[in-house]
Scaffold this active site. Structure first.
Site, short mmCIF file in Angstrom:
data_model
loop_
_atom_site.label_atom_id
_atom_site.label_comp_id
_atom_site.label_asym_id
_atom_site.label_seq_id
_atom_site.Cartn_x
_atom_site.Cartn_y
_atom_site.Cartn_z
N HIS A 189 0.45 -0.84 0.24
CA HIS A 189 0.04 -0.37 -0.16
C HIS A 189 1.36 1.00 -0.32
O HIS A 189 0.46 2.04 -0.60
CB HIS A 189 -0.94 0.32 1.09
CG HIS A 189 -1.80 -1.41 1.13
ND1 HIS A 189 -3.11 -1.95 2.16
CD2 HIS A 189 -2.22 -2.37 0.54
CE1 HIS A 189 -3.75 -2.35 2.12
NE2 HIS A 189 -3.04 -3.11 1.07
N HIS A 242 -0.38 -11.15 -4.93
CA HIS A 242 1.21 -10.67 -5.21
C HIS A 242 1.49 -11.57 -5.84
O HIS A 242 3.19 -10.74 -6.87
CB HIS A 242 1.25 -10.38 -3.54
CG HIS A 242 0.76 -9.38 -3.17
ND1 HIS A 242 0.67 -8.35 -3.07
CD2 HIS A 242 -0.31 -9.31 -1.87
CE1 HIS A 242 -0.47 -7.43 -2.19
NE2 HIS A 242 -1.40 -8.39 -1.62
N HIS A 280 -9.09 -2.38 -5.33
CA HIS A 280 -8.14 -2.68 -4.27
C HIS A 280 -6.75 -3.62 -4.83
O HIS A 280 -5.50 -3.40 -5.22
CB HIS A 280 -8.43 -3.49 -3.09
CG HIS A 280 -7.31 -2.77 -1.70
ND1 HIS A 280 -6.46 -2.36 -1.38
CD2 HIS A 280 -6.34 -4.58 -1.98
CE1 HIS A 280 -5.68 -3.01 -0.51
NE2 HIS A 280 -5.92 -4.39 -0.78
N ASP A 284 -2.85 -2.86 -5.41
CA ASP A 284 -1.77 -3.59 -5.24
C ASP A 284 -0.62 -3.59 -6.27
O ASP A 284 -0.47 -4.05 -5.58
CB ASP A 284 -2.36 -5.27 -4.69
CG ASP A 284 -3.34 -4.97 -3.01
OD1 ASP A 284 -2.49 -4.49 -2.21
OD2 ASP A 284 -3.70 -6.50 -3.02
#
Length: 306
Positions: free
Chosen positions: A78, A262, A235, A239
């Site tokens: 973030h 991720h 969101h 990311d």
């Protein structure tokens, strides 16, 4: 020109996964410094950790970087997204523990702190990574790809059984401050059914209904509901920007992710950098710089959040 933050910006909170209190300060840095973390609680040995793709120690639910001595900082995605989205290329981030504070689960507070201090232009040109040919990675039914483009765009799609999320897709050109306006206030999310499993595995110890969107079936359990009807996919795009920022330079290319996380985005960067024909480094002129994330943003563009 490359940039840094004009003066230090401090943040305090708890770690999402560790549940431990953390204080973090983003400091100005010189041109060519890049983004580094410094663990102020480490008294002996190497306390500096690079915010770079090849320092990522892959974990399933956050992005963690680690130096050669095993010193690490986790849940950095973030703040990395906030730095990239505000156009900050150089900073030293001091932190007194192993995890970045989660704050409200979005990047909005980091963006506010950065823009309140201001962004300083440095006497050195920006170099960007220009994508020349497609690079793609897959894990099961999830995939991520980079394609040639004259600017960074993010196109993301997700599919969840819970009706409160369901199937969502969004694409954004990341230039002209779109991150700050469109993505920065979107919070991390999870299914209620996953919370107990995460905690049993030592994760989400600091998670609350105030710093994450929790859903169960067609219900949003977090007070106040959603900030956007498609907050979940926004969101995921946030990311992705934070994870792409670990490339070490802005990317001129189109990122597409389907059910990506991720680890998959880091896989994509690793494949990119072992495929020399897929990219080149370019010095940005005024026209190219205008296409980078963060150029021209100001504090008045940050969405108001409860």
């Amino acid at each position: 020109m490359q940039t840094t933050i004009k003066s230090p910006a401090a943040f305090e909170g708890i770690g999402l996964h560790s549940g431990k209190p953390a204080r973090m300060v983003i400091h100005p840095a010189s041109a060519e410094h890049g983004i580094w973390f410094k663990r102020t609680d480490i008294r002996l040995g190497d306390a500096l950790v690079p915010a770079r793709w090849d320092a990522v120690h892959q974990t399933p639910l956050c992005t963690k970087v680690e130096n050669s001595r095993g010193v690490s900082v986790s849940t950095i995605e973030h703040v990395m997204a906030a730095l990239a989205g505000c156009g900050v290329h150089n900073a030293l981030i001091e932190i007194d523990g192993p995890e970045v504070p989660i704050l409200d689960g979005s990047a909005a507070a980091f963006v506010r702190g950065i823009l309140a201090r201001g962004v300083l232009r440095l006497v050195a040109p920006v170099r960007a990574i220009e994508i020349l040919q497609p690079v793609e990675v897959r894990r099961g039914d999830a995939w991520a790809r980079l394609d040639a483009s004259d600017r960074l765009s993010i196109d993301f799609s997700i599919e969840f059984a819970d009706a409160a999320i369901g199937t969502q897709q969004k694409r954004l050109d990341m230039s002209n401050g779109s991150f700050v306006r469109e993505l920065s206030d979107s919070r991390t999310f999870c299914r209620r059914a996953d919370v107990d499993d995460m905690r049993a595995n030592g994760l989400a110890q600091g998670g609350t209904l105030e710093n994450a969107v929790v859903v169960e079936g067609d219900r949003v359990l977090s007070p106040g509901g959603l900030r956007h009807a498609d907050e979940a996919v926004r969101h995921k795009m946030l990311d992705a920007l934070g994870d792409l920022a670990l490339a070490g330079a802005p990317i001129l290319g189109g990122y597409t992710g389907h059910r990506a996380g991720h680890a998959l985005t880091n896989d994509l960067l690793r494949k990119l950098f072992v495929t020399p024909a897929a990219f080149r480094m370019v010095v940005c002129d005024a026209v190219t710089t205008a296409r980078l994330p963060g150029v021209g943003v100001h504090a008045g563009e940050i969405p108001a959040v409860a």
